[in-house]
Structure formats: structure tokens, C-alpha cells
Design a protein around this motif. Structure first.
Motif, short mmCIF file in Angstrom:
data_model
loop_
_atom_site.label_atom_id
_atom_site.label_comp_id
_atom_site.label_asym_id
_atom_site.label_seq_id
_atom_site.Cartn_x
_atom_site.Cartn_y
_atom_site.Cartn_z
N TYR A 165 0.91 -1.39 -0.07
CA TYR A 165 0.01 0.21 -0.15
C TYR A 165 0.71 1.22 0.27
CZ TYR A 165 1.10 0.02 4.89
OH TYR A 165 1.29 0.25 6.26
N HIS A 166 0.50 2.09 -0.50
CA HIS A 166 1.31 3.90 -0.52
C HIS A 166 1.03 4.28 0.31
CE1 HIS A 166 -1.75 5.42 -3.35
NE2 HIS A 166 -1.63 6.66 -2.42
N TRP A 167 1.54 5.40 1.28
CA TRP A 167 0.85 6.36 2.64
C TRP A 167 1.88 7.65 2.39
CZ3 TRP A 167 4.33 6.85 6.03
CH2 TRP A 167 5.88 6.45 5.83
N TYR A 168 1.13 8.45 3.37
CA TYR A 168 1.76 9.96 3.03
C TYR A 168 2.34 10.14 5.67
CZ TYR A 168 0.92 11.42 -1.36
OH TYR A 168 0.64 11.00 -2.40
N ALA A 245 3.70 8.01 9.66
CA ALA A 245 2.14 7.37 8.57
C ALA A 245 1.10 8.43 9.60
CB ALA A 245 2.58 5.85 8.81
N SER A 246 0.59 8.82 8.37
CA SER A 246 -1.18 9.47 9.13
C SER A 246 -1.95 7.99 8.95
CB SER A 246 -0.95 9.79 6.92
OG SER A 246 -1.19 10.94 6.91
N LEU A 260 -2.59 16.84 10.90
CA LEU A 260 -3.01 17.68 10.27
C LEU A 260 -2.23 17.61 8.24
CD1 LEU A 260 -1.10 21.07 12.13
CD2 LEU A 260 -3.56 20.11 11.52
N ASP A 261 -3.52 17.08 7.60
CA ASP A 261 -2.50 16.94 6.16
C ASP A 261 -1.38 17.50 5.71
OD1 ASP A 261 -2.89 15.82 3.43
OD2 ASP A 261 -3.76 16.91 2.79
N ALA A 262 -0.27 16.45 5.09
CA ALA A 262 0.96 17.24 4.87
C ALA A 262 1.68 16.44 3.21
CB ALA A 262 2.16 16.62 5.41
N SER A 263 0.42 15.92 2.42
CA SER A 263 0.20 15.37 1.66
C SER A 263 1.00 16.04 -0.13
CB SER A 263 -0.90 14.65 1.37
OG SER A 263 -2.05 15.34 0.86
N ARG A 268 4.90 10.75 -1.62
CA ARG A 268 4.76 9.23 -1.22
C ARG A 268 5.16 8.38 -0.57
NH1 ARG A 268 0.84 6.38 -5.19
NH2 ARG A 268 2.85 5.79 -6.08
N ASN A 269 5.05 7.84 0.36
CA ASN A 269 6.04 6.94 0.52
C ASN A 269 4.81 5.49 0.32
OD1 ASN A 269 8.37 7.65 2.26
ND2 ASN A 269 5.78 9.02 2.79
#
Length: 310
Positions: A165-168, A245-246, A260-263, A268-269
């Protein structure tokens, strides 16, 4: 020549050429291990180890080349045992997985629940550890599947890696924190506060560092930890803002904190599933992989393991 001789050579290397530790790992005496090595060297006609007196210093050039064959022979022997076991116990056995905290805590629980419904007789071993240990466990054949990020891709010849999976990353702050004011979040605003985040090499930490460096900022990282729950605990204490990790934030469980959204600030990871090439996998291991990602059917995984990704 026998398997015990080969195991002693392998364990001696794995234990940094400490013959005492290698002997203990195999439940044999140091003198017996030393004799096994000498007998093998005599039969092969080459010295495998550099020595100073009775002390083993490292591998000779011949030893380095022959170690690859020794590893392959022992892996094939283990594969033979596992394959024979599956013929009579298709739905039984052990599935060993090495992973970091975040997948173990947030991504795997629903997958494991579905897997256990399908294979109730399979015993699951979940090793929660750091990225380097995941690599070591995979190399040593002590786990079937490794789950992690960056470190696994450094061993492409040994491992086959599949996207999971990918994540921010996100920024976690106490409610009412100055960053939680509705204004656009920037790296400069984040860097103006002490930061609590992951250890180096864990959970895309290098990407966090690179993002700040790209705008010539040097954040004040006051505390690092292996997992997000520890980081959030110290954010609650007011030590700094957390970069985690969000997916590790849960509104109900983390009351008093805000994500707080930092995407759009941090890259992206991708978290990967990694397998040791050449290692036999039970049919239930392939089923687990498909539960993780629907594209990972048995034929696809086996093709990549064989070195044919297309």
C-alpha cells in the motif's frame, strides 16, 4: 561431507566468525565445530576461513565463493522438508512475518482475521522489528514474508518485492496548537517547532529529511522513536509536533490530538511485501499475499520470484 558441516560454516559467518556463538546456536561444542570445519576444508581441498592461530578472522576468497553454494544447498534442503510437509498438511504449518509497527498495528489486523478464518490450523508468527532486522530475518530464512519500506529494496538480488500500500506522513499536534489555525501548512511553519518523529531508516524517515533539506531547512528533531504510538505519547506531553504515518492516527483513539494533512509537502511512501528468492512457500502463504493485494495471485508471485516480472 554432511549438512552439519555446512550449517557450521553458515552459522560461523552469521555470528561474525565467533565460533563459540556459532556452536551454541547449533547446540554443539566449539571443538566439535572446529573439527567439522577442518574436515570439510580437507575434503574440498581449500581453506574456507582466514585464521590467526585458532581464531577465525573471516572468509578466504575461496570461502566467499563457496558460501553462496553452501547457502543454496541448505536452502534447498529446507525447501525439500517444507514441500514434503505440504503434501500431507496443506492447511497446517507456520507462517512467519516480519514487519514494523505501523503495518502490524494498522494494516494487518483485518487481513490476519480473514486469513485465520480460511486457515484456522496455521500458526502465525508476527515479528515486530526494525527495517534492518526484517532484512536479516529474511536472509536467514527465519520468516516467510517481510513487510517494510526502504531497506528491502537494497537487496533486489535476494528479495522479490511487491507493493502492499502507499501512504503519506502527516503532522500530529495537540488540539489548539498554533499550527492548527486553519492557515496553509508549510515546511517552514512545521520547522519552527520542535519535532518528534521516527528513527533514521524507519518509516520513510529519509524522505522527511530530504523534504526539509530541499527547501534548505534544518528542523529541530528533539526525539525519535520506532513507532507512531510512542511518538504520539510525547506529542501529548508537549515535547513537539509529531510527524508520523497518517494511517497511525485515529480520531476516536487519539482524542486531544489533531492530524494535519501534509501530503502536498512530504512525498508518497510505499510499503512492500518482500520474499526471499529461492525459498519454498506453503500454499497458504500465497493466499496471505493475495489477501494483502488482490493482484498478487500465485502465478504472478511465482513468476516474479523466478525473475520474470512481466
Amino acid at each position: 561431507m554432511n549438512f552439519q558441516q555446512l550449517r557450521i560454516v553458515r552459522e560461523t559467518v552469521r555470528h561474525n566468525f565467533n565460533l563459540t556463538d556459532a556452536s551454541n546456536a547449533l547446540f554443539t561444542s566449539q571443538s566439535g565445530a572446529s573439527k567439522h570445519i577442518r574436515d570439510l576444508e580437507e575434503e574440498l581441498g581449500v581453506e574456507l576461513f582466514e585464521r590467526r592461530g585458532k581464531r577465525i578472522l573471516g572468509l578466504t576468497q575461496a570461502g566467499t565463493r563457496l558460501l553462496e553454494i553452501i547457502e543454496r544447498i541448505l536452502l534447498d534442503a529446507e525447501n525439500l522438508k517444507r514441500s514434503a510437509h505440504q503434501l500431507t498438511h496443506e492447511d497446517q504449518g507456520i507462517l512467519a512475518i516480519a514487519t514494523t509497527h505501523t503495518p502490524a498495528r494498522y494494516a494487518l489486523p483485518p487481513i490476519i482475521a480473514r486469513f485465520k478464518q480460511a486457515f484456522p490450523k496455521v500458526h502465525l508468527e508476527l515479528h515486530q522489528c526494525g527495517p534492518d532486522e526484517i532484512v536479516s530475518l529474511l536472509k536467514a530464512g527465519k520468516v516467510d514474508i517481510g513487510i517494510g519500506t526502504e531497506a528491502l529494496h537494497k537487496e533486489e538480488q535476494l528479495f522479490a518485492c511487491f507493493p502492499f500500500y502507499h501512504w503519506y506522513h502527516g503532522v500530529v499536534v495537540p488540539e489548539g496548537h498554533p499550527l492548527d489555525d486553519g492557515k496553509p501548512l508549510t515546511l517552514a511553519r512545521i520547522a519552527a517547532h520542535p519535532i518528534v518523529t521516527y528513527h533514521e531508516g524507519v518509516k520513510g524517515r529519509s524522505r522527511i529529511d530530504q523534504a526539509f533539506a530541499s527547501v534548505e531547512l534544518m528542523p529541530d528533531i528533539v526525539l525519535t522513536a520506532l513507532d507512531a504510538d510512542v511518538i504520539k505519547s510525547y506529542v501529548e506531553l508537549g515535547l513537539g509536533v509529531g510527524v508520523v504515518a497518517s494511517m497511525a492516527y485515529h480520531e476516536e483513539r487519539d482524542r486531544g490530538l489533531k492530524l494535519l494533512d501534509a501530503s502536498d509537502l512530504l512525498p508518497r511512501n510505499i510499503t512492500y511485501l518482500a520474499l526471499r528468492r529461492g525459498r519454498f512457500l506453503h500454499s497458504f502463504a500465497y493466499h496471505f499475499l493475495e489477501l494483502c493485494h488482490s493482484d498478487l495471485d500465485t502465478a504472478t508471485v511465482q513468476r516474479v520470484l523466478a525473475g520474470n516480472p512481466s
